[in-house]
Scaffold this motif. Sequence first.
Motif, PDB file in Angstrom:
ATOM      1  N   GLN A 160       0.836  -1.203   0.000  1.00 48.41           N
ATOM      2  CA  GLN A 160       0.000   0.000   0.000  1.00 48.41           C
ATOM      3  C   GLN A 160       0.872   1.256   0.000  1.00 48.41           C
ATOM      4  OE1 GLN A 160      -3.102   0.274  -0.519  1.00 48.41           O
ATOM      5  NE2 GLN A 160      -4.205  -1.521   0.215  1.00 48.41           N
ATOM      6  N   GLU A 161       1.939   1.235   0.754  1.00 45.60           N
ATOM      7  CA  GLU A 161       2.851   2.388   0.781  1.00 45.60           C
ATOM      8  C   GLU A 161       3.457   2.635  -0.596  1.00 45.60           C
ATOM      9  OE1 GLU A 161       5.821   1.445   3.635  1.00 45.60           O
ATOM     10  OE2 GLU A 161       4.477   1.554   5.372  1.00 45.60           O
ATOM     11  N   LEU A 162       3.814   1.572  -1.275  1.00 42.36           N
ATOM     12  CA  LEU A 162       4.492   1.679  -2.567  1.00 42.36           C
ATOM     13  C   LEU A 162       3.539   1.995  -3.722  1.00 42.36           C
ATOM     14  CD1 LEU A 162       6.755  -1.470  -2.132  1.00 42.36           C
ATOM     15  CD2 LEU A 162       7.586   0.902  -2.231  1.00 42.36           C
ATOM     16  N   ALA A 163       2.290   1.545  -3.614  1.00 42.58           N
ATOM     17  CA  ALA A 163       1.361   1.627  -4.739  1.00 42.58           C
ATOM     18  C   ALA A 163       0.718   2.988  -4.912  1.00 42.58           C
ATOM     19  CB  ALA A 163       0.267   0.569  -4.589  1.00 42.58           C
ATOM     20  N   GLY A 164       0.597   3.772  -3.847  1.00 47.44           N
ATOM     21  CA  GLY A 164      -0.142   5.018  -3.963  1.00 47.44           C
ATOM     22  C   GLY A 164      -1.580   4.724  -4.344  1.00 47.44           C
ATOM     23  N   ASP A 165      -2.044   5.304  -5.454  1.00 43.25           N
ATOM     24  CA  ASP A 165      -3.401   5.052  -5.931  1.00 43.25           C
ATOM     25  C   ASP A 165      -3.468   3.909  -6.931  1.00 43.25           C
ATOM     26  OD1 ASP A 165      -4.414   7.124  -4.392  1.00 43.25           O
ATOM     27  OD2 ASP A 165      -4.081   8.625  -5.958  1.00 43.25           O
ATOM     28  N   GLY A 166      -2.320   3.280  -7.200  1.00 40.98           N
ATOM     29  CA  GLY A 166      -2.302   2.184  -8.164  1.00 40.98           C
ATOM     30  C   GLY A 166      -2.861   0.906  -7.570  1.00 40.98           C
ATOM     31  N   GLU A 167      -2.974  -0.112  -8.401  1.00 43.85           N
ATOM     32  CA  GLU A 167      -3.519  -1.382  -7.949  1.00 43.85           C
ATOM     33  C   GLU A 167      -2.402  -2.308  -7.477  1.00 43.85           C
ATOM     34  OE1 GLU A 167      -6.140  -3.174 -10.796  1.00 43.85           O
ATOM     35  OE2 GLU A 167      -7.667  -1.632 -10.509  1.00 43.85           O
ATOM     36  N   ILE A 168      -2.787  -3.237  -6.613  1.00 47.11           N
ATOM     37  CA  ILE A 168      -1.854  -4.199  -6.035  1.00 47.11           C
ATOM     38  C   ILE A 168      -2.333  -5.597  -6.398  1.00 47.11           C
ATOM     39  CG2 ILE A 168      -0.923  -5.133  -3.888  1.00 47.11           C
ATOM     40  CD1 ILE A 168      -1.583  -2.289  -2.674  1.00 47.11           C
ATOM     41  N   GLY A 169      -1.517  -6.307  -7.147  1.00 43.10           N
ATOM     42  CA  GLY A 169      -1.816  -7.687  -7.467  1.00 43.10           C
ATOM     43  C   GLY A 169      -1.243  -8.599  -6.395  1.00 43.10           C
ATOM     44  N   VAL A 170      -2.042  -9.543  -5.931  1.00 40.30           N
ATOM     45  CA  VAL A 170      -1.596 -10.489  -4.905  1.00 40.30           C
ATOM     46  C   VAL A 170      -1.696 -11.889  -5.498  1.00 40.30           C
ATOM     47  CG1 VAL A 170      -1.942 -11.363  -2.569  1.00 40.30           C
ATOM     48  CG2 VAL A 170      -2.450  -8.957  -3.091  1.00 40.30           C
ATOM     49  N   GLY A 171      -0.567 -12.581  -5.559  1.00 40.97           N
ATOM     50  CA  GLY A 171      -0.561 -13.904  -6.148  1.00 40.97           C
ATOM     51  C   GLY A 171      -1.453 -14.869  -5.389  1.00 40.97           C
ATOM     52  N   ALA A 172      -2.264 -15.617  -6.124  1.00 38.26           N
ATOM     53  CA  ALA A 172      -3.140 -16.605  -5.493  1.00 38.26           C
ATOM     54  C   ALA A 172      -2.307 -17.744  -4.924  1.00 38.26           C
ATOM     55  CB  ALA A 172      -4.147 -17.124  -6.507  1.00 38.26           C
ATOM     56  N   GLY A 173      -2.948 -18.562  -4.097  1.00 33.74           N
ATOM     57  CA  GLY A 173      -2.257 -19.636  -3.401  1.00 33.74           C
ATOM     58  C   GLY A 173      -2.250 -19.359  -1.913  1.00 33.74           C
TER      59      GLY A 173
END
Length: 201
Positions: A125-138
Amino acid sequence: MGTTYLHAVASLDGYIADENDDVGPLHDWYFNGDHPLVDEDHPDIHGSPFRVSAASAEYVRGMWSRQKVLVIGRHQFDLTNGWEGHPPASEHVVVVSHRPRPEGWHPEAPYHFAGSVEEGIARAQELAGDGEIGVGAGDVGGQALALGLIDHVAIDVVPVVFGRGKPYFGPLAGGDLMLGDPEVVVQGDGVLHLRLPVRRG
């Protein structure tokens, strides 16, 4: 706050690989079209350039252009060797791991190591700003979902049945989780792209 989404390619019965981490035909659609997805600067790392159908290209390019950070587990990092510091998409990668960054491993690469899923998502969240964050499934993605840290589930469903293997949601704890109706439904060639909101409360 950046929007988080769980993501992976999965079989029709919900597996992202077999028990030996072999994806089998799950990634065939990445190579069955005429539309390139990524630059060809690192073919030795990513293999043959992704070339998909027009529908898949529009969907994936949009998703990757919005994704600023990718969160993965140590297992995926080890399997890919972190794509040698050059992930297919995103400006930063957060690796959830109890082990530190390997000594001497691509010190210039924008990779960050976090000791827990909560710490990893907070760093993202700190790095993304307003961008999206993909989280690998598993395993890591399933933990993030169970902790209420995922906003959407994005799944690329391939019409194959594995029967067993590594589940998309990992060992999801906490019982049933109801998602909202799909916000995105895109039919590609050999793949169906879905994106569903996670219901809160």
